[in-house]
Design a protein around this motif. Structure first.
Motif, PDB file in Angstrom:
ATOM      1  N   UNK A  78      41.885 -28.069 -11.288  1.00 40.64           N
ATOM      2  CA  UNK A  78      40.518 -27.788 -10.856  1.00 40.64           C
ATOM      3  C   UNK A  78      40.211 -28.231  -9.432  1.00 40.64           C
ATOM      4  N   UNK A  79      40.791 -29.324  -8.963  1.00 39.49           N
ATOM      5  CA  UNK A  79      40.339 -29.881  -7.682  1.00 39.49           C
ATOM      6  C   UNK A  79      41.065 -29.305  -6.470  1.00 39.49           C
ATOM      7  N   UNK A  80      42.311 -28.900  -6.608  1.00 44.21           N
ATOM      8  CA  UNK A  80      43.045 -28.298  -5.503  1.00 44.21           C
ATOM      9  C   UNK A  80      43.632 -29.275  -4.506  1.00 44.21           C
ATOM     10  N   UNK A  81      43.496 -30.575  -4.727  1.00 42.09           N
ATOM     11  CA  UNK A  81      44.035 -31.541  -3.765  1.00 42.09           C
ATOM     12  C   UNK A  81      45.560 -31.512  -3.708  1.00 42.09           C
ATOM     13  N   UNK A  82      46.183 -30.920  -4.711  1.00 45.96           N
ATOM     14  CA  UNK A  82      47.641 -30.829  -4.778  1.00 45.96           C
ATOM     15  C   UNK A  82      48.170 -29.479  -4.287  1.00 45.96           C
ATOM     16  N   UNK A  83      47.310 -28.671  -3.661  1.00 47.39           N
ATOM     17  CA  UNK A  83      47.721 -27.329  -3.234  1.00 47.39           C
ATOM     18  C   UNK A  83      48.856 -27.372  -2.221  1.00 47.39           C
ATOM     19  N   UNK A  84      49.853 -26.546  -2.474  1.00 52.23           N
ATOM     20  CA  UNK A  84      50.979 -26.336  -1.569  1.00 52.23           C
ATOM     21  C   UNK A  84      51.230 -24.831  -1.513  1.00 52.23           C
ATOM     22  N   UNK A  85      52.087 -24.429  -0.617  1.00 50.97           N
ATOM     23  CA  UNK A  85      52.447 -23.017  -0.538  1.00 50.97           C
ATOM     24  C   UNK A  85      53.872 -22.869  -1.059  1.00 50.97           C
ATOM     25  N   UNK A  86      54.028 -22.007  -2.066  1.00 50.39           N
ATOM     26  CA  UNK A  86      55.336 -21.747  -2.673  1.00 50.39           C
ATOM     27  C   UNK A  86      55.625 -20.255  -2.495  1.00 50.39           C
ATOM     28  N   UNK A  87      56.694 -19.979  -1.772  1.00 54.05           N
ATOM     29  CA  UNK A  87      57.080 -18.590  -1.493  1.00 54.05           C
ATOM     30  C   UNK A  87      55.902 -17.771  -0.974  1.00 54.05           C
ATOM     31  N   UNK A  88      55.134 -18.369  -0.069  1.00 56.94           N
ATOM     32  CA  UNK A  88      54.059 -17.651   0.589  1.00 56.94           C
ATOM     33  C   UNK A  88      52.749 -17.573  -0.156  1.00 56.94           C
ATOM     34  N   UNK A  89      52.637 -18.220  -1.305  1.00 54.21           N
ATOM     35  CA  UNK A  89      51.398 -18.201  -2.098  1.00 54.21           C
ATOM     36  C   UNK A  89      50.901 -19.625  -2.318  1.00 54.21           C
ATOM     37  N   UNK A  90      49.591 -19.805  -2.268  1.00 52.27           N
ATOM     38  CA  UNK A  90      49.027 -21.121  -2.563  1.00 52.27           C
ATOM     39  C   UNK A  90      49.116 -21.361  -4.063  1.00 52.27           C
ATOM     40  N   UNK A  91      49.641 -22.529  -4.429  1.00 57.99           N
ATOM     41  CA  UNK A  91      49.690 -22.920  -5.840  1.00 57.99           C
ATOM     42  C   UNK A  91      49.193 -24.354  -5.976  1.00 57.99           C
ATOM     43  N   UNK A  92      48.697 -24.650  -7.142  1.00 56.46           N
ATOM     44  CA  UNK A  92      48.305 -26.017  -7.457  1.00 56.46           C
ATOM     45  C   UNK A  92      49.524 -26.671  -8.096  1.00 56.46           C
ATOM     46  N   UNK A  93      50.101 -27.597  -7.370  1.00 55.21           N
ATOM     47  CA  UNK A  93      51.386 -28.159  -7.787  1.00 55.21           C
ATOM     48  C   UNK A  93      51.290 -29.029  -9.034  1.00 55.21           C
ATOM     49  N   UNK A  94      50.068 -29.349  -9.479  1.00 56.18           N
ATOM     50  CA  UNK A  94      49.931 -30.086 -10.745  1.00 56.18           C
ATOM     51  C   UNK A  94      50.016 -29.138 -11.937  1.00 56.18           C
ATOM     52  N   UNK A 102      52.426 -26.640 -12.017  1.00 56.68           N
ATOM     53  CA  UNK A 102      53.739 -26.004 -11.932  1.00 56.68           C
ATOM     54  C   UNK A 102      54.813 -27.068 -12.124  1.00 56.68           C
ATOM     55  N   UNK A 103      55.792 -26.753 -12.928  1.00 57.12           N
ATOM     56  CA  UNK A 103      56.927 -27.659 -13.089  1.00 57.12           C
ATOM     57  C   UNK A 103      57.850 -27.519 -11.884  1.00 57.12           C
ATOM     58  N   UNK A 104      58.510 -28.597 -11.537  1.00 54.66           N
ATOM     59  CA  UNK A 104      59.454 -28.550 -10.418  1.00 54.66           C
ATOM     60  C   UNK A 104      60.544 -27.513 -10.673  1.00 54.66           C
ATOM     61  N   UNK A 105      60.998 -27.402 -11.917  1.00 56.93           N
ATOM     62  CA  UNK A 105      62.062 -26.435 -12.222  1.00 56.93           C
ATOM     63  C   UNK A 105      61.590 -24.996 -12.049  1.00 56.93           C
ATOM     64  N   UNK A 106      60.286 -24.743 -12.154  1.00 55.30           N
ATOM     65  CA  UNK A 106      59.764 -23.397 -11.932  1.00 55.30           C
ATOM     66  C   UNK A 106      59.841 -22.990 -10.462  1.00 55.30           C
ATOM     67  N   UNK A 107      59.951 -23.954  -9.582  1.00 51.66           N
ATOM     68  CA  UNK A 107      60.034 -23.676  -8.154  1.00 51.66           C
ATOM     69  C   UNK A 107      61.481 -23.670  -7.654  1.00 51.66           C
ATOM     70  N   UNK A 108      62.433 -23.724  -8.565  1.00 49.40           N
ATOM     71  CA  UNK A 108      63.842 -23.711  -8.176  1.00 49.40           C
ATOM     72  C   UNK A 108      64.132 -22.503  -7.280  1.00 49.40           C
ATOM     73  N   UNK A 109      64.756 -22.751  -6.144  1.00 45.46           N
ATOM     74  CA  UNK A 109      65.101 -21.694  -5.207  1.00 45.46           C
ATOM     75  C   UNK A 109      63.985 -21.294  -4.263  1.00 45.46           C
ATOM     76  N   UNK A 110      62.832 -21.916  -4.387  1.00 48.05           N
ATOM     77  CA  UNK A 110      61.654 -21.526  -3.615  1.00 48.05           C
ATOM     78  C   UNK A 110      61.611 -22.180  -2.238  1.00 48.05           C
ATOM     79  N   UNK A 111      60.816 -21.568  -1.377  1.00 47.86           N
ATOM     80  CA  UNK A 111      60.433 -22.178  -0.106  1.00 47.86           C
ATOM     81  C   UNK A 111      59.065 -22.800  -0.326  1.00 47.86           C
TER      82      UNK A 111
END
Length: 163
Positions: A50-66, A68-77
């Motif tokens: 809800x808060x977005x303080x953990x927002x990062x960009x994964x493969x060109x899209x903003x995601x809330x990293x709380x 997403x599992x780390x394994x879901x980002x395998x191979x990502x920028x």
């Protein structure tokens, strides 16, 4: 009976740097970024997306990293707020605009707001005020600094339009 955590190998490019680690299969991306990579600019706030303080960009899209599992980002920028920094230590245009426009009150939301700003301006270099507000709507400022945050983003859009 609790089973031991399953560990999986993951590889990422984080702020342009390749990294590979074995991680707990249930580790959140925000925890991986903060605890495994020691990039503590990405904040851990609500744990519910809800808060977005953990927002990062994964493969060109903003995601809330709380959310997403780390394994879901395998191979990502992955891009974190630390990736905004200029190599010479000077402020990036986004950081400069937030500073000049006093959009940094307590600073807790700032990393997520900056990443949302980066994504917004990459996808819409000259947004209207309504588009800016829509672009940052997934990020909460508990200090209610939205006027200055919007002003900072507008100043960036106007600077980009001059170039």
């Amino acid at each position: 009976m609790n089973e031991p955590a399953r560990r999986l190998s993951v590889q990422f490019t984080v702020n342009g740097t390749q990294c590979a680690r074995d991680v707990d299969a249930r580790m959140l991306l925000v925890r991986f970024i903060r605890e495994e990579l020691n990039l503590t600019g990405t904040h851990f706030g609500c744990d519910t997306g809800h808060c977005g303080s953990c927002s990062v960009i994964v493969n060109g899209k903003v995601v809330k990293s709380c959310m997403m599992l780390a394994v879901q980002a395998d191979g990502a920028a992955i891009e974190t707020v630390e990736g905004l920094a200029n190599p010479d230590g000077t402020l990036s245009p986004i950081q400069e605009a937030f500073s000049k426009n006093h959009a940094l009150q307590c600073g807790f939301c700032t990393p997520g707001m900056m990443m949302a700003t980066k994504y917004l301006l990459e996808t819409n270099p000259n947004p209207s005020e309504e588009e800016i507000r829509r672009g940052i709507k997934g990020n909460l400022c508990r200090c209610t600094g939205y006027v200055n945050i919007v002003r900072a983003i507008q100043s960036l859009a106007h600077e980009e339009a001059k170039v």
